[in-house]
Motif scaffolding. Structure first.
Motif, PDB file in Angstrom:
ATOM      1  N   VAL A 138       0.843  -1.207   0.000  1.00 37.19           N
ATOM      2  CA  VAL A 138       0.000   0.000   0.000  1.00 37.19           C
ATOM      3  C   VAL A 138       0.873   1.249   0.000  1.00 37.19           C
ATOM      4  O   VAL A 138       0.629   2.189  -0.768  1.00 37.19           O
ATOM      5  CB  VAL A 138      -0.962  -0.012   1.214  1.00 37.19           C
ATOM      6  CG1 VAL A 138      -1.658   1.338   1.367  1.00 37.19           C
ATOM      7  CG2 VAL A 138      -1.986  -1.122   1.061  1.00 37.19           C
ATOM      8  N   ASN A 139       1.908   1.273   0.825  1.00 37.54           N
ATOM      9  CA  ASN A 139       2.790   2.445   0.873  1.00 37.54           C
ATOM     10  C   ASN A 139       3.494   2.677  -0.465  1.00 37.54           C
ATOM     11  O   ASN A 139       3.676   3.819  -0.891  1.00 37.54           O
ATOM     12  CB  ASN A 139       3.809   2.309   1.997  1.00 37.54           C
ATOM     13  CG  ASN A 139       3.189   2.469   3.364  1.00 37.54           C
ATOM     14  OD1 ASN A 139       2.055   2.921   3.499  1.00 37.54           O
ATOM     15  ND2 ASN A 139       3.917   2.090   4.387  1.00 37.54           N
ATOM     16  N   THR A 140       3.896   1.609  -1.136  1.00 40.48           N
ATOM     17  CA  THR A 140       4.544   1.734  -2.444  1.00 40.48           C
ATOM     18  C   THR A 140       3.579   2.332  -3.465  1.00 40.48           C
ATOM     19  O   THR A 140       3.955   3.213  -4.245  1.00 40.48           O
ATOM     20  CB  THR A 140       5.046   0.349  -2.921  1.00 40.48           C
ATOM     21  OG1 THR A 140       5.954  -0.169  -1.955  1.00 40.48           O
ATOM     22  CG2 THR A 140       5.725   0.447  -4.273  1.00 40.48           C
ATOM     23  N   ILE A 141       2.344   1.877  -3.465  1.00 37.34           N
ATOM     24  CA  ILE A 141       1.339   2.405  -4.391  1.00 37.34           C
ATOM     25  C   ILE A 141       1.050   3.870  -4.066  1.00 37.34           C
ATOM     26  O   ILE A 141       0.984   4.725  -4.964  1.00 37.34           O
ATOM     27  CB  ILE A 141       0.043   1.570  -4.335  1.00 37.34           C
ATOM     28  CG1 ILE A 141       0.331   0.139  -4.806  1.00 37.34           C
ATOM     29  CG2 ILE A 141      -1.058   2.201  -5.175  1.00 37.34           C
ATOM     30  CD1 ILE A 141      -0.749  -0.853  -4.444  1.00 37.34           C
ATOM     31  N   LEU A 142       0.886   4.175  -2.775  1.00 35.80           N
ATOM     32  CA  LEU A 142       0.636   5.562  -2.372  1.00 35.80           C
ATOM     33  C   LEU A 142       1.799   6.467  -2.752  1.00 35.80           C
ATOM     34  O   LEU A 142       1.590   7.595  -3.202  1.00 35.80           O
ATOM     35  CB  LEU A 142       0.363   5.636  -0.871  1.00 35.80           C
ATOM     36  CG  LEU A 142      -0.979   5.085  -0.418  1.00 35.80           C
ATOM     37  CD1 LEU A 142      -1.044   5.042   1.100  1.00 35.80           C
ATOM     38  CD2 LEU A 142      -2.127   5.890  -0.984  1.00 35.80           C
ATOM     39  N   GLU A 143       3.017   5.991  -2.581  1.00 36.45           N
ATOM     40  CA  GLU A 143       4.192   6.773  -2.954  1.00 36.45           C
ATOM     41  C   GLU A 143       4.148   7.122  -4.441  1.00 36.45           C
ATOM     42  O   GLU A 143       4.429   8.254  -4.838  1.00 36.45           O
ATOM     43  CB  GLU A 143       5.459   5.994  -2.619  1.00 36.45           C
ATOM     44  CG  GLU A 143       6.734   6.761  -2.893  1.00 36.45           C
ATOM     45  CD  GLU A 143       7.967   5.995  -2.441  1.00 36.45           C
ATOM     46  OE1 GLU A 143       8.941   6.664  -2.064  1.00 36.45           O
ATOM     47  OE2 GLU A 143       7.953   4.752  -2.458  1.00 36.45           O
ATOM     48  N   SER A 144       3.756   6.163  -5.252  1.00 36.50           N
ATOM     49  CA  SER A 144       3.630   6.393  -6.692  1.00 36.50           C
ATOM     50  C   SER A 144       2.535   7.427  -6.989  1.00 36.50           C
ATOM     51  O   SER A 144       2.726   8.324  -7.817  1.00 36.50           O
ATOM     52  CB  SER A 144       3.316   5.068  -7.392  1.00 36.50           C
ATOM     53  OG  SER A 144       3.071   5.275  -8.746  1.00 36.50           O
ATOM     54  N   LEU A 145       1.396   7.301  -6.316  1.00 31.89           N
ATOM     55  CA  LEU A 145       0.301   8.270  -6.511  1.00 31.89           C
ATOM     56  C   LEU A 145       0.733   9.677  -6.108  1.00 31.89           C
ATOM     57  O   LEU A 145       0.426  10.664  -6.799  1.00 31.89           O
ATOM     58  CB  LEU A 145      -0.929   7.852  -5.696  1.00 31.89           C
ATOM     59  CG  LEU A 145      -1.660   6.592  -6.140  1.00 31.89           C
ATOM     60  CD1 LEU A 145      -2.753   6.245  -5.128  1.00 31.89           C
ATOM     61  CD2 LEU A 145      -2.239   6.761  -7.526  1.00 31.89           C
ATOM     62  N   ILE A 146       1.455   9.778  -5.005  1.00 24.89           N
ATOM     63  CA  ILE A 146       1.917  11.078  -4.514  1.00 24.89           C
ATOM     64  C   ILE A 146       2.909  11.692  -5.500  1.00 24.89           C
ATOM     65  O   ILE A 146       2.842  12.888  -5.802  1.00 24.89           O
ATOM     66  CB  ILE A 146       2.520  10.942  -3.099  1.00 24.89           C
ATOM     67  CG1 ILE A 146       1.422  10.600  -2.089  1.00 24.89           C
ATOM     68  CG2 ILE A 146       3.261  12.211  -2.694  1.00 24.89           C
ATOM     69  CD1 ILE A 146       1.935  10.118  -0.742  1.00 24.89           C
ATOM     70  N   LYS A 147       3.826  10.875  -6.033  1.00 22.33           N
ATOM     71  CA  LYS A 147       4.792  11.380  -7.018  1.00 22.33           C
ATOM     72  C   LYS A 147       4.083  11.905  -8.256  1.00 22.33           C
ATOM     73  O   LYS A 147       4.436  12.961  -8.783  1.00 22.33           O
ATOM     74  CB  LYS A 147       5.789  10.281  -7.409  1.00 22.33           C
ATOM     75  CG  LYS A 147       6.868  10.059  -6.399  1.00 22.33           C
ATOM     76  CD  LYS A 147       7.828   8.977  -6.864  1.00 22.33           C
ATOM     77  CE  LYS A 147       8.853   8.686  -5.795  1.00 22.33           C
ATOM     78  NZ  LYS A 147       9.747   7.584  -6.190  1.00 22.33           N
ATOM     79  N   LYS A 148       3.078  11.167  -8.737  1.00 22.37           N
ATOM     80  CA  LYS A 148       2.322  11.618  -9.914  1.00 22.37           C
ATOM     81  C   LYS A 148       1.625  12.938  -9.619  1.00 22.37           C
ATOM     82  O   LYS A 148       1.630  13.852 -10.425  1.00 22.37           O
ATOM     83  CB  LYS A 148       1.288  10.568 -10.318  1.00 22.37           C
ATOM     84  CG  LYS A 148       1.878   9.380 -11.008  1.00 22.37           C
ATOM     85  CD  LYS A 148       0.800   8.382 -11.350  1.00 22.37           C
ATOM     86  CE  LYS A 148       1.403   7.101 -11.874  1.00 22.37           C
ATOM     87  NZ  LYS A 148       0.414   6.072 -12.101  1.00 22.37           N
TER      88      LYS A 148
END
Length: 190
Positions: A138-148
Protein backbone atom coordinates in the motif's frame (compact mmCIF):
# COMPACT_ATOMS: atom_id res chain seq x y z
CA UNK A 1 -1.57 18.54 -3.41
CA UNK A 2 -4.08 16.38 -1.59
CA UNK A 3 -3.98 16.79 2.15
CA UNK A 4 -6.09 13.69 2.90
CA UNK A 5 -6.22 10.22 1.39
CA UNK A 6 -9.35 8.08 1.69
CA UNK A 7 -8.79 4.32 1.82
CA UNK A 8 -11.67 1.87 2.16
CA UNK A 9 -10.98 -1.54 3.70
CA UNK A 10 -13.37 -4.43 3.00
CA UNK A 11 -12.73 -7.23 5.48
CA UNK A 12 -14.55 -9.62 7.80
CA UNK A 13 -12.26 -8.88 10.73
CA UNK A 14 -12.51 -5.47 12.37
CA UNK A 15 -9.11 -5.52 14.02
CA UNK A 16 -7.17 -7.58 11.49
CA UNK A 17 -5.53 -4.64 9.75
CA UNK A 18 -4.82 -2.27 12.65
CA UNK A 19 -1.04 -2.50 12.27
CA UNK A 20 -1.28 -2.04 8.48
CA UNK A 21 -3.48 1.03 8.88
CA UNK A 22 -1.11 2.47 11.50
CA UNK A 23 1.91 1.92 9.23
CA UNK A 24 0.13 3.56 6.28
CA UNK A 25 -0.94 6.43 8.55
CA UNK A 26 2.71 6.98 9.61
CA UNK A 27 3.88 6.87 5.99
CA UNK A 28 1.30 9.45 4.91
CA UNK A 29 1.98 11.64 7.97
CA UNK A 30 5.62 11.75 6.87
CA UNK A 31 4.30 13.13 3.55
CA UNK A 32 2.13 15.67 5.46
CA UNK A 33 -1.03 13.83 4.43
CA UNK A 34 -3.82 12.67 6.73
CA UNK A 35 -5.18 9.15 6.33
CA UNK A 36 -8.93 8.76 6.43
CA UNK A 37 -9.87 5.11 6.34
CA UNK A 38 -13.27 3.53 6.37
CA UNK A 39 -13.85 -0.08 7.31
CA UNK A 40 -16.61 -2.09 5.68
CA UNK A 41 -17.22 -5.23 7.72
CA UNK A 42 -18.53 -8.17 5.75
CA UNK A 43 -20.70 -10.80 7.41
CA UNK A 44 -22.82 -13.69 6.11
CA UNK A 45 -25.68 -11.42 5.02
CA UNK A 46 -23.60 -8.68 3.41
CA UNK A 47 -24.08 -7.76 -0.26
CA UNK A 48 -22.29 -4.85 -1.94
CA UNK A 49 -25.41 -3.82 -3.87
CA UNK A 50 -27.48 -3.27 -0.74
CA UNK A 51 -24.89 -1.67 1.54
CA UNK A 52 -25.55 2.06 1.18
CA UNK A 53 -22.48 3.02 3.26
CA UNK A 54 -20.27 0.92 0.98
CA UNK A 55 -21.86 2.39 -2.15
CA UNK A 56 -21.50 5.94 -0.82
CA UNK A 57 -17.81 5.28 -0.23
CA UNK A 58 -17.32 3.73 -3.67
CA UNK A 59 -18.92 6.71 -5.42
CA UNK A 60 -17.02 9.29 -3.39
CA UNK A 61 -14.83 11.27 -5.84
CA UNK A 62 -12.18 11.59 -3.09
CA UNK A 63 -11.69 7.80 -2.88
CA UNK A 64 -8.00 6.98 -3.34
CA UNK A 65 -7.72 3.23 -2.76
CA UNK A 66 -9.69 0.11 -1.80
CA UNK A 67 -8.24 -2.83 0.12
CA UNK A 68 -10.22 -6.07 -0.27
CA UNK A 69 -9.63 -9.29 1.65
CA UNK A 70 -9.90 -12.47 -0.40
CA UNK A 71 -11.48 -14.64 2.30
CA UNK A 72 -14.37 -12.57 3.58
CA UNK A 73 -16.28 -15.59 4.85
CA UNK A 74 -16.89 -19.21 3.90
CA UNK A 75 -19.34 -18.43 1.12
CA UNK A 76 -18.26 -14.95 0.10
CA UNK A 77 -14.93 -14.11 -1.52
CA UNK A 78 -13.40 -10.71 -2.18
CA UNK A 79 -13.39 -11.19 -5.94
CA UNK A 80 -17.17 -10.61 -5.86
CA UNK A 81 -16.55 -7.18 -4.28
CA UNK A 82 -13.95 -6.27 -6.90
CA UNK A 83 -16.22 -7.47 -9.68
CA UNK A 84 -18.98 -5.24 -8.29
CA UNK A 85 -16.65 -2.21 -8.04
CA UNK A 86 -15.31 -2.64 -11.56
CA UNK A 87 -18.73 -3.23 -13.15
CA UNK A 88 -21.10 -0.91 -11.37
CA UNK A 89 -19.33 1.89 -9.58
CA UNK A 90 -18.22 5.33 -10.75
CA UNK A 91 -14.65 4.94 -9.44
CA UNK A 92 -13.81 2.15 -11.87
CA UNK A 93 -10.10 3.03 -12.02
CA UNK A 94 -9.47 3.40 -8.29
CA UNK A 95 -6.45 1.32 -7.22
CA UNK A 96 -7.55 -1.89 -5.53
CA UNK A 97 -5.27 -4.10 -3.45
CA UNK A 98 -6.54 -7.67 -3.19
CA UNK A 99 -4.90 -9.37 -0.21
CA UNK A 100 -4.91 -12.73 1.47
CA UNK A 101 -3.34 -14.53 4.38
CA UNK A 102 -3.06 -17.59 2.14
CA UNK A 103 -1.17 -18.24 -1.08
CA UNK A 104 -0.91 -15.17 -3.36
CA UNK A 105 -0.53 -17.21 -6.60
CA UNK A 106 -3.90 -18.87 -5.85
CA UNK A 107 -5.39 -15.41 -5.45
CA UNK A 108 -3.90 -14.25 -8.77
CA UNK A 109 -5.16 -17.38 -10.56
CA UNK A 110 -8.67 -16.94 -9.23
CA UNK A 111 -8.69 -13.29 -10.27
CA UNK A 112 -7.25 -13.94 -13.74
CA UNK A 113 -9.89 -16.57 -14.45
CA UNK A 114 -12.80 -14.33 -13.53
CA UNK A 115 -14.42 -12.66 -16.53
CA UNK A 116 -17.51 -10.55 -17.08
CA UNK A 117 -20.39 -11.57 -19.33
CA UNK A 118 -18.69 -9.59 -22.11
CA UNK A 119 -15.49 -11.58 -21.59
CA UNK A 120 -13.34 -8.78 -20.19
CA UNK A 121 -11.12 -9.31 -17.19
CA UNK A 122 -12.27 -6.94 -14.43
CA UNK A 123 -9.10 -7.71 -12.49
CA UNK A 124 -6.82 -5.76 -14.78
CA UNK A 125 -4.93 -3.17 -12.78
CA UNK A 126 -5.46 -4.95 -9.48
CA UNK A 127 -2.57 -5.20 -7.03
CA UNK A 128 -2.05 -8.41 -5.08
CA UNK A 129 -0.47 -8.89 -1.68
CA UNK A 130 -0.18 -11.27 1.18
CA UNK A 131 -1.43 -9.91 4.47
CA UNK A 132 2.06 -9.78 6.01
CA UNK A 133 3.36 -7.39 3.34
CA UNK A 134 0.17 -5.40 2.80
CA UNK A 135 1.43 -2.17 4.40
CA UNK A 136 4.56 -2.22 2.22
CA UNK A 137 2.46 -2.77 -0.92
CA UNK A 138 0.00 0.00 0.00
CA UNK A 139 2.79 2.44 0.87
CA UNK A 140 4.54 1.73 -2.44
CA UNK A 141 1.34 2.41 -4.39
CA UNK A 142 0.64 5.56 -2.37
CA UNK A 143 4.19 6.77 -2.95
CA UNK A 144 3.63 6.39 -6.69
CA UNK A 145 0.30 8.27 -6.51
CA UNK A 146 1.92 11.08 -4.51
CA UNK A 147 4.79 11.38 -7.02
CA UNK A 148 2.32 11.62 -9.91
CA UNK A 149 0.32 14.25 -8.08
CA UNK A 150 3.46 16.23 -7.26
CA UNK A 151 4.55 16.07 -10.91
CA UNK A 152 1.18 17.49 -11.96
CA UNK A 153 1.42 20.21 -9.30
CA UNK A 154 4.93 21.14 -10.47
CA UNK A 155 3.68 21.28 -14.05
CA UNK A 156 0.84 23.57 -13.04
CA UNK A 157 3.27 25.76 -11.13
CA UNK A 158 5.59 26.05 -14.13
CA UNK A 159 2.67 26.81 -16.41
CA UNK A 160 1.42 29.56 -14.09
CA UNK A 161 4.93 30.94 -13.82
CA UNK A 162 5.28 31.09 -17.61
CA UNK A 163 1.82 32.66 -17.94
CA UNK A 164 2.80 35.29 -15.41
CA UNK A 165 6.01 36.00 -17.36
CA UNK A 166 4.08 36.32 -20.61
CA UNK A 167 1.56 38.61 -18.93
CA UNK A 168 4.43 40.81 -17.69
CA UNK A 169 5.99 40.99 -21.18
CA UNK A 170 2.62 41.83 -22.76
CA UNK A 171 2.10 44.56 -20.19
CA UNK A 172 5.52 46.04 -21.08
CA UNK A 173 4.67 45.91 -24.80
CA UNK A 174 1.30 47.63 -24.23
CA UNK A 175 2.96 50.33 -22.13
CA UNK A 176 5.55 50.88 -24.86
CA UNK A 177 2.86 51.04 -27.55
CA UNK A 178 0.79 53.38 -25.43
CA UNK A 179 3.79 55.68 -24.99
CA UNK A 180 4.57 55.57 -28.70
CA UNK A 181 0.97 56.13 -29.83
CA UNK A 182 0.14 58.93 -27.41
CA UNK A 183 3.15 60.91 -28.64
CA UNK A 184 2.24 60.44 -32.33
CA UNK A 185 -1.57 60.11 -32.04
CA UNK A 186 -2.85 61.95 -28.99
CA UNK A 187 -6.47 60.91 -29.65
CA UNK A 188 -5.84 57.15 -29.28
CA UNK A 189 -6.92 56.01 -25.82
CA UNK A 190 -5.30 52.88 -24.56
Amino acid sequence: MKMEYLIVVVDDNESGLNSTINNVRRFLKHESIVLRHELVIVNNDWQPKTDTHFNDLMTNPELDMVLVDFNLDENFKGDVVIDYIRNSVINYHVPIVFYTSQDVPELVNRANNRRTKEGKNVFEGIYYSDRDNLDTKVNTILESLIKKENTIQRGRGLLLSFCSEIEGKLSEIFQLLKTMNTSTHPMVDW
